[in-house]
Structure formats: C-alpha cells, structure tokens
Design a protein around this motif. Sequence first.
Motif, mmCIF file in Angstrom:
data_model
loop_
_atom_site.group_PDB
_atom_site.id
_atom_site.type_symbol
_atom_site.label_atom_id
_atom_site.label_comp_id
_atom_site.label_asym_id
_atom_site.label_seq_id
_atom_site.Cartn_x
_atom_site.Cartn_y
_atom_site.Cartn_z
ATOM 1 N N ASP A 145 0.820 -1.206 0.000
ATOM 2 C CA ASP A 145 0.000 0.000 0.000
ATOM 3 C C ASP A 145 0.852 1.254 0.000
ATOM 4 N N GLN A 146 2.008 1.187 0.633
ATOM 5 C CA GLN A 146 2.890 2.341 0.683
ATOM 6 C C GLN A 146 4.342 1.884 0.729
ATOM 7 N N ALA A 147 5.232 2.795 0.375
ATOM 8 C CA ALA A 147 6.649 2.443 0.252
ATOM 9 C C ALA A 147 7.237 1.947 1.567
ATOM 10 N N SER A 148 6.839 2.543 2.684
ATOM 11 C CA SER A 148 7.397 2.138 3.982
ATOM 12 C C SER A 148 7.096 0.673 4.292
ATOM 13 N N ASP A 149 5.957 0.175 3.788
ATOM 14 C CA ASP A 149 5.631 -1.244 3.980
ATOM 15 C C ASP A 149 6.636 -2.123 3.248
ATOM 16 N N SER A 150 7.071 -1.660 2.093
ATOM 17 C CA SER A 150 8.056 -2.417 1.325
ATOM 18 C C SER A 150 9.391 -2.471 2.065
ATOM 19 N N PHE A 151 9.788 -1.354 2.675
ATOM 20 C CA PHE A 151 11.042 -1.320 3.433
ATOM 21 C C PHE A 151 10.963 -2.245 4.652
ATOM 22 N N ARG A 152 9.827 -2.232 5.325
ATOM 23 C CA ARG A 152 9.678 -3.095 6.496
ATOM 24 C C ARG A 152 9.721 -4.569 6.086
ATOM 25 N N ASP A 153 9.056 -4.914 4.997
ATOM 26 C CA ASP A 153 9.046 -6.300 4.546
ATOM 27 C C ASP A 153 10.438 -6.744 4.115
ATOM 28 N N HIS A 154 11.211 -5.823 3.566
ATOM 29 C CA HIS A 154 12.591 -6.129 3.181
ATOM 30 C C HIS A 154 13.407 -6.499 4.413
ATOM 31 N N SER A 155 13.257 -5.747 5.500
ATOM 32 C CA SER A 155 13.982 -6.049 6.738
ATOM 33 C C SER A 155 13.577 -7.412 7.284
ATOM 34 N N LEU A 156 12.273 -7.674 7.321
ATOM 35 C CA LEU A 156 11.779 -8.950 7.837
ATOM 36 C C LEU A 156 12.197 -10.109 6.939
ATOM 37 N N PHE A 157 12.206 -9.851 5.658
ATOM 38 C CA PHE A 157 12.592 -10.878 4.689
ATOM 39 C C PHE A 157 14.005 -11.372 4.971
ATOM 40 N N LEU A 158 14.922 -10.453 5.269
ATOM 41 C CA LEU A 158 16.305 -10.833 5.562
ATOM 42 C C LEU A 158 16.446 -11.394 6.976
ATOM 43 N N LYS A 159 15.741 -10.792 7.903
ATOM 44 C CA LYS A 159 15.907 -11.163 9.313
ATOM 45 C C LYS A 159 15.302 -12.525 9.627
ATOM 46 N N ASP A 160 14.188 -12.855 9.013
ATOM 47 C CA ASP A 160 13.442 -14.060 9.395
ATOM 48 C C ASP A 160 13.837 -15.314 8.631
ATOM 49 N N ARG A 161 14.679 -15.200 7.624
ATOM 50 C CA ARG A 161 15.031 -16.373 6.831
ATOM 51 C C ARG A 161 16.441 -16.850 7.160
ATOM 52 N N LYS A 162 16.561 -18.129 7.416
ATOM 53 C CA LYS A 162 17.834 -18.700 7.846
ATOM 54 C C LYS A 162 18.925 -18.520 6.794
ATOM 55 N N ARG A 163 18.528 -18.512 5.538
ATOM 56 C CA ARG A 163 19.533 -18.412 4.485
ATOM 57 C C ARG A 163 20.295 -17.090 4.546
ATOM 58 N N TYR A 164 19.715 -16.081 5.206
ATOM 59 C CA TYR A 164 20.372 -14.784 5.326
ATOM 60 C C TYR A 164 20.969 -14.556 6.715
ATOM 61 N N SER A 165 20.927 -15.558 7.562
ATOM 62 C CA SER A 165 21.377 -15.372 8.948
ATOM 63 C C SER A 165 22.848 -14.986 9.033
ATOM 64 N N LYS A 166 23.646 -15.443 8.082
ATOM 65 C CA LYS A 166 25.071 -15.129 8.115
ATOM 66 C C LYS A 166 25.316 -13.635 7.973
ATOM 67 N N LEU A 167 24.413 -12.954 7.299
ATOM 68 C CA LEU A 167 24.582 -11.517 7.111
ATOM 69 C C LEU A 167 24.707 -10.798 8.448
ATOM 70 N N PHE A 168 23.961 -11.261 9.418
ATOM 71 C CA PHE A 168 23.904 -10.570 10.698
ATOM 72 C C PHE A 168 25.101 -10.892 11.602
ATOM 73 N N THR A 169 26.030 -11.699 11.075
ATOM 74 C CA THR A 169 27.290 -11.901 11.799
ATOM 75 C C THR A 169 28.323 -10.858 11.382
ATOM 76 N N PHE A 170 28.032 -10.097 10.296
ATOM 77 C CA PHE A 170 28.963 -9.082 9.825
ATOM 78 C C PHE A 170 28.760 -7.779 10.601
ATOM 79 N N ASN A 171 29.843 -7.035 10.704
ATOM 80 C CA ASN A 171 29.763 -5.710 11.305
ATOM 81 C C ASN A 171 28.819 -4.849 10.464
ATOM 82 N N GLN A 172 28.017 -4.041 11.128
ATOM 83 C CA GLN A 172 27.044 -3.220 10.401
ATOM 84 C C GLN A 172 27.705 -2.157 9.536
ATOM 85 N N LYS A 173 28.974 -1.878 9.792
ATOM 86 C CA LYS A 173 29.696 -0.923 8.946
ATOM 87 C C LYS A 173 30.386 -1.600 7.760
ATOM 88 N N ASP A 174 30.385 -2.904 7.773
ATOM 89 C CA ASP A 174 31.065 -3.654 6.711
ATOM 90 C C ASP A 174 30.086 -3.905 5.561
#
Length: 298
Positions: A145-174
Amino acid sequence: MRKLIALLCITGFLISCGGSKKVTSTRTERTVPRRTTVTKIERTTKETTLKEPSREVRKPLPAASYNDKVKRYIFEFSDIAKNEMKTYGVPASITLAQGILESGAGHGELTQKAKNHFGIKCHDWEGDRVYHDDDRSQECFRKYDQASDSFRDHSLFLKDRKRYSKLFTFNQKDYKSWARGLREAGYATDKKYPQKLISIIERYHLYEYDNDVLGRTNRRRENKAEAVVVMTPAPVSTPTPNPSGGHIVRKGDTLYSISRRYKISVQELKSYNNLASNNIKIGQILKITAEEEEEDFN
C-alpha cells in the motif's frame, strides 16, 4: 425643228438636275477637349492582424538525470532506512543501495505499479500481488500500500530467513561483506550484484547513514560493554564445554567478547538469552544461536 426639240430636251434635263440637287453645308465643328481633373486618392492598405492575448511559451523541463533521481530517492527514503537499521540491524547503506538498484531509483515499472522497492517475489506472501516479467515471464511479486511497507518487509525478509542469517554476523559498517553475502545467499542471480551495490554506496556516500545510526554512541556502548565487570559469586571449577552448544561464561568474558567470538551482535546475544542488561555471571550458559526454525524460503 428637230434642233429646237433637241434644245428643249437638253434645257429640261438641266433644269431637272439642278432642282433635285441638295445643297449640303458642311460645317466642321471643332471639338474643344474638356479638362478632366483626376483626383488621385492613395489608399494605404495595412494588414491588421488580430493578435491573441500573449501567452508565455513554456519550454518543457529537461528530464531528470539518473543522478538527480538517485539523490531524490535518498532524500525521500534515508530516514526510513535508518529506522529499519535501528530496529532490525540491516545497514541503512545496504537498504538504500538495494532500493535504488532494484527500483530504478523509484521509477521502475514494478515500483510504480506495486510500491515494491526491492523486487521481492510472492513466495509465501498472502497479501496483494502483481505479475511482472523478470527472470521469467509474468512472475508473481508482492504489492504494498505504501513504500514504507516495502522497506519493512525487506527487513523482515532478511531477518526471518535462515539463508540470510550469516549476514547478521557481519559488522554493520562492513557494507562490502553484506553486499557479497546477499549474492551468496541467493538474493540476486546477477554475478555483479555485490559490485553494483558497493559502487552505489561509495558513489553516494551511503555509509554515512550507517554512521548516523551507529555513531559515537554505539562505540561508547561497545566500550562500556567491554568494561563491565563480571560478577563473581563464589569460586567455581573450570567450566566444561556445554553439550547443548551454548557458551559457558568464563572469567574475563563480556557480552562483546563473546559476540565477537561467535560472530553475532551483542543485541542478538542479549535477545537469544532474554538479557535486560550487560551483566553476566561466571558459569552462566548463554545461547549463541536462535532456536531452530523450519526453512520457509528456498
């Protein structure tokens, strides 16, 4: 006698000719030419053009360049990206770079039709959807319905799926590791996807938005976490490895040092163990991974 008759005849003839002859008086009239005064009237013919009320002719504005579109996109969505970073840990630079690349800086057909800024396909989506040509014809994509919903779903998409879990082991500045990790986890099929993200981040200095979120405050918190004194209740024996796979706190351990050892963030470590503060105890068993979940995306 004959001579007399002849004379009379001649005389009669002459008299008859003289009586019938008309006297014609020929008078030549001299015609005096009349003076004709010609008044020359000069008419000046001017063409009168009825002019419409003057209208200012506006030249069409030049089409915005790609560079302008990107800057406008960053201006519009940078705050949303920073909020998502604070909430879910995805670097704002990565979120913005992906949004710019996937949406054509907000001008792509899919973004215009569905406000889908990240090219996220339907998968297990139960909301509205649209069909759009991508790798294959008429693939199913999520609609928002709005762009902010797309941004939120993008965050959840990465955070909730195991295949992307390795991403969150990296430094946030890297951001470079995040960019490569997205490609390795299968977010995109383009082999140059990481280089494209990195190029966008560096060209438009998107890493500055990561610094805005992390800043000095974050560094102070990390230093403070390292300085936390481990509470030592009573002497205990040398801890043995935990069979459950967690970490047994030893003397000198801090949440920060433990998080670095297992390549996870301090926040994740606290979340896994429901810790409200940075205080830990020797002998305490800490979970270092989230509880196992079923894979919901292939």
